[in-house]
Design a protein around this motif. Structure first.
Motif, PDB file in Angstrom:
ATOM      1  N   ILE A  14      26.921   9.163  14.075  1.00 18.89           N
ATOM      2  CA  ILE A  14      26.152   8.058  14.666  1.00 18.89           C
ATOM      3  C   ILE A  14      26.867   7.503  15.886  1.00 18.89           C
ATOM      4  O   ILE A  14      26.267   7.287  16.935  1.00 18.89           O
ATOM      5  CB  ILE A  14      25.909   6.942  13.623  1.00 18.89           C
ATOM      6  N   GLY A  15      28.153   7.265  15.785  1.00 13.96           N
ATOM      7  CA  GLY A  15      28.912   6.718  16.900  1.00 13.96           C
ATOM      8  C   GLY A  15      28.969   7.654  18.087  1.00 13.96           C
ATOM      9  O   GLY A  15      28.886   7.232  19.240  1.00 13.96           O
ATOM     10  N   THR A  16      29.092   8.943  17.835  1.00 12.93           N
ATOM     11  CA  THR A  16      29.193   9.918  18.911  1.00 12.93           C
ATOM     12  C   THR A  16      27.861  10.099  19.623  1.00 12.93           C
ATOM     13  O   THR A  16      27.801  10.089  20.855  1.00 12.93           O
ATOM     14  CB  THR A  16      29.668  11.284  18.350  1.00 12.93           C
ATOM     15  N   ILE A  17      26.767  10.259  18.873  1.00 16.10           N
ATOM     16  CA  ILE A  17      25.493  10.550  19.520  1.00 16.10           C
ATOM     17  C   ILE A  17      24.918   9.347  20.242  1.00 16.10           C
ATOM     18  O   ILE A  17      24.227   9.504  21.240  1.00 16.10           O
ATOM     19  CB  ILE A  17      24.460  11.127  18.529  1.00 16.10           C
ATOM     20  N   SER A  18      25.205   8.138  19.779  1.00  9.90           N
ATOM     21  CA  SER A  18      24.623   6.976  20.441  1.00  9.90           C
ATOM     22  C   SER A  18      25.154   6.815  21.860  1.00  9.90           C
ATOM     23  O   SER A  18      24.487   6.255  22.711  1.00  9.90           O
ATOM     24  CB  SER A  18      24.864   5.714  19.620  1.00  9.90           C
ATOM     25  N   ALA A  19      26.349   7.320  22.135  1.00  6.68           N
ATOM     26  CA  ALA A  19      26.924   7.212  23.470  1.00  6.68           C
ATOM     27  C   ALA A  19      26.282   8.196  24.451  1.00  6.68           C
ATOM     28  O   ALA A  19      26.301   7.964  25.651  1.00  6.68           O
ATOM     29  CB  ALA A  19      28.430   7.457  23.408  1.00  6.68           C
ATOM     30  N   PHE A  20      25.701   9.282  23.977  1.00  7.70           N
ATOM     31  CA  PHE A  20      25.185  10.317  24.860  1.00  7.70           C
ATOM     32  C   PHE A  20      23.700  10.611  24.656  1.00  7.70           C
ATOM     33  O   PHE A  20      23.168  11.497  25.289  1.00  7.70           O
ATOM     34  CB  PHE A  20      25.971  11.617  24.649  1.00  7.70           C
ATOM     35  N   ALA A  21      23.045   9.906  23.777  1.00 11.77           N
ATOM     36  CA  ALA A  21      21.669  10.243  23.421  1.00 11.77           C
ATOM     37  C   ALA A  21      20.674   9.723  24.457  1.00 11.77           C
ATOM     38  O   ALA A  21      20.852   8.661  25.032  1.00 11.77           O
ATOM     39  CB  ALA A  21      21.331   9.684  22.053  1.00 11.77           C
ATOM     40  N   HIS A  22      19.632  10.481  24.663  1.00 19.14           N
ATOM     41  CA  HIS A  22      18.508  10.087  25.491  1.00 19.14           C
ATOM     42  C   HIS A  22      17.409   9.508  24.593  1.00 19.14           C
ATOM     43  O   HIS A  22      16.664   8.648  24.990  1.00 19.14           O
ATOM     44  CB  HIS A  22      18.003  11.316  26.257  1.00 19.14           C
ATOM     45  N   GLY A  23      17.309  10.020  23.366  1.00 22.48           N
ATOM     46  CA  GLY A  23      16.380   9.516  22.362  1.00 22.48           C
ATOM     47  C   GLY A  23      17.078   9.551  21.006  1.00 22.48           C
ATOM     48  O   GLY A  23      17.800  10.499  20.710  1.00 22.48           O
ATOM     49  N   ILE A  24      16.856   8.518  20.194  1.00 30.23           N
ATOM     50  CA  ILE A  24      17.509   8.467  18.887  1.00 30.23           C
ATOM     51  C   ILE A  24      16.585   7.779  17.885  1.00 30.23           C
ATOM     52  O   ILE A  24      15.877   6.832  18.247  1.00 30.23           O
ATOM     53  CB  ILE A  24      18.881   7.750  18.963  1.00 30.23           C
ATOM     54  N   GLY A  25      16.554   8.277  16.646  1.00 31.00           N
ATOM     55  CA  GLY A  25      15.686   7.690  15.635  1.00 31.00           C
ATOM     56  C   GLY A  25      16.019   8.155  14.236  1.00 31.00           C
ATOM     57  O   GLY A  25      17.069   8.749  13.996  1.00 31.00           O
ATOM     58  N   LEU A  26      15.091   7.885  13.322  1.00 31.21           N
ATOM     59  CA  LEU A  26      15.248   8.232  11.911  1.00 31.21           C
ATOM     60  C   LEU A  26      14.029   9.001  11.435  1.00 31.21           C
ATOM     61  O   LEU A  26      12.920   8.788  11.932  1.00 31.21           O
ATOM     62  CB  LEU A  26      15.413   6.969  11.063  1.00 31.21           C
ATOM     63  N   GLN A  27      14.235   9.876  10.449  1.00 33.60           N
ATOM     64  CA  GLN A  27      13.124  10.601   9.847  1.00 33.60           C
ATOM     65  C   GLN A  27      13.398  10.846   8.377  1.00 33.60           C
ATOM     66  O   GLN A  27      14.532  10.783   7.928  1.00 33.60           O
ATOM     67  CB  GLN A  27      12.878  11.930  10.569  1.00 33.60           C
ATOM     68  N   GLY A  28      12.331  11.120   7.645  1.00 34.92           N
ATOM     69  CA  GLY A  28      12.413  11.465   6.236  1.00 34.92           C
ATOM     70  C   GLY A  28      11.236  12.349   5.889  1.00 34.92           C
ATOM     71  O   GLY A  28      10.294  12.463   6.669  1.00 34.92           O
ATOM     72  N   GLY A  29      11.285  12.992   4.752  1.00 34.83           N
ATOM     73  CA  GLY A  29      10.170  13.859   4.395  1.00 34.83           C
ATOM     74  C   GLY A  29      10.410  14.624   3.122  1.00 34.83           C
ATOM     75  O   GLY A  29      11.124  14.168   2.225  1.00 34.83           O
ATOM     76  N   ALA A  30       9.829  15.806   3.068  1.00 32.35           N
ATOM     77  CA  ALA A  30       9.877  16.650   1.884  1.00 32.35           C
ATOM     78  C   ALA A  30      10.157  18.082   2.284  1.00 32.35           C
ATOM     79  O   ALA A  30       9.845  18.500   3.398  1.00 32.35           O
ATOM     80  CB  ALA A  30       8.549  16.586   1.142  1.00 32.35           C
ATOM     81  N   ILE A  46      19.090  11.392  10.865  1.00 27.52           N
ATOM     82  CA  ILE A  46      19.187  10.796  12.189  1.00 27.52           C
ATOM     83  C   ILE A  46      18.740  11.880  13.153  1.00 27.52           C
ATOM     84  O   ILE A  46      19.219  13.015  13.087  1.00 27.52           O
ATOM     85  CB  ILE A  46      20.626  10.371  12.506  1.00 27.52           C
ATOM     86  N   THR A  47      17.810  11.573  14.025  1.00 31.23           N
ATOM     87  CA  THR A  47      17.316  12.538  14.983  1.00 31.23           C
ATOM     88  C   THR A  47      17.671  12.058  16.386  1.00 31.23           C
ATOM     89  O   THR A  47      17.638  10.865  16.661  1.00 31.23           O
ATOM     90  CB  THR A  47      15.803  12.780  14.804  1.00 31.23           C
ATOM     91  N   ARG A 158      11.462   7.738  17.089  1.00 29.13           N
ATOM     92  CA  ARG A 158      12.602   7.794  18.008  1.00 29.13           C
ATOM     93  C   ARG A 158      12.412   6.760  19.101  1.00 29.13           C
ATOM     94  O   ARG A 158      11.310   6.546  19.580  1.00 29.13           O
ATOM     95  CB  ARG A 158      12.696   9.177  18.684  1.00 29.13           C
ATOM     96  N   PHE A 159      13.507   6.130  19.499  1.00 20.51           N
ATOM     97  CA  PHE A 159      13.526   5.265  20.666  1.00 20.51           C
ATOM     98  C   PHE A 159      14.053   6.092  21.835  1.00 20.51           C
ATOM     99  O   PHE A 159      15.067   6.777  21.709  1.00 20.51           O
ATOM    100  CB  PHE A 159      14.442   4.048  20.445  1.00 20.51           C
ATOM    101  N   TRP A 160      13.373   6.009  22.991  1.00 20.44           N
ATOM    102  CA  TRP A 160      13.760   6.758  24.185  1.00 20.44           C
ATOM    103  C   TRP A 160      14.342   5.810  25.213  1.00 20.44           C
ATOM    104  O   TRP A 160      13.780   4.759  25.504  1.00 20.44           O
ATOM    105  CB  TRP A 160      12.558   7.505  24.742  1.00 20.44           C
ATOM    106  N   PHE A 161      15.485   6.204  25.782  1.00 24.96           N
ATOM    107  CA  PHE A 161      16.186   5.377  26.760  1.00 24.96           C
ATOM    108  C   PHE A 161      16.197   6.044  28.118  1.00 24.96           C
ATOM    109  O   PHE A 161      16.190   7.224  28.246  1.00 24.96           O
ATOM    110  CB  PHE A 161      17.631   5.136  26.305  1.00 24.96           C
TER     111      PHE A 161
END
Length: 161
Positions: A14-30, A46-47, A158-161
């Motif tokens: 989480i700490g590493t990707i948040s510094a370099f991510a263009h889009g970040i979010g959460l997912q769940g499923g089956a 975490i996507t 996902r949130f896009w920055f």
């Protein structure tokens, strides 16, 4: 000890990707499979999309009382045509791998063919999506095998920055 290592690994990611991510979010499923039926709940991911790579990644974890599973998918979208604004659909391919800590230890890898629906709102800042993939998987541990009927189905945002 295994749970502590898994939790620390998740926080590191989480700490590493948040510094370099263009889009970040959460997912769940089956996960729907010929070997084991449907596996619903107990896991989340975490996507993220990095600025420097054309891949969409998901790092997932499944935490049960006697088992911890960690996985990674990397998906390359080939197309994302408009159905009706703002609704779009996408398709592509990808790769996946997972490791499970428990009794027994598990290790697997696979290729993915995927399709999904997505739409972005709030001036393309927030994306919601539903996705299904066909993911034939090579099981390396606890014994070598092949699962051709494995279908992960997820939904998320996902949130896009």
């Amino acid at each position: 000890m295994k749970k502590l290592i898994a939790i620390l690994a998740v926080f590191f990611v989480i700490g590493t990707i948040s510094a370099f991510a263009h889009g970040i979010g959460l997912q769940g499923g089956a996960n729907i499979s010929a070997k084991g039926g449907a596996n619903i709940g107990g896991s989340g991911a975490i996507t993220f999309k990095l600025d420097s790579l054309p891949w969409v990644f998901a790092v997932d974890g499944a935490f049960y009382s006697d088992y911890i599973g960690l996985g990674l998918t990397a998906d390359m979208w080939i197309g994302n045509p408009v159905i009706s604004k703002p609704l779009r659909w996408y398709y592509g391919w990808g790769v996946a791998g997972s490791i499970g800590f428990g009794d027994p230890v598990g290790l697997s890898a696979g290729l993915r063919v995927l399709a999904g629906l997505n739409f972005k709102v709030l001036d393309n800042v927030l994306e919601f999506y539903l996705q299904a993939a066909w993911q034939p998987t090579i099981i390396i541990l606890p014994e070598i095998g092949f699962n051709v009927f494995y279908f992960p189905v997820v939904g998320g945002f996902r949130f896009w920055f």
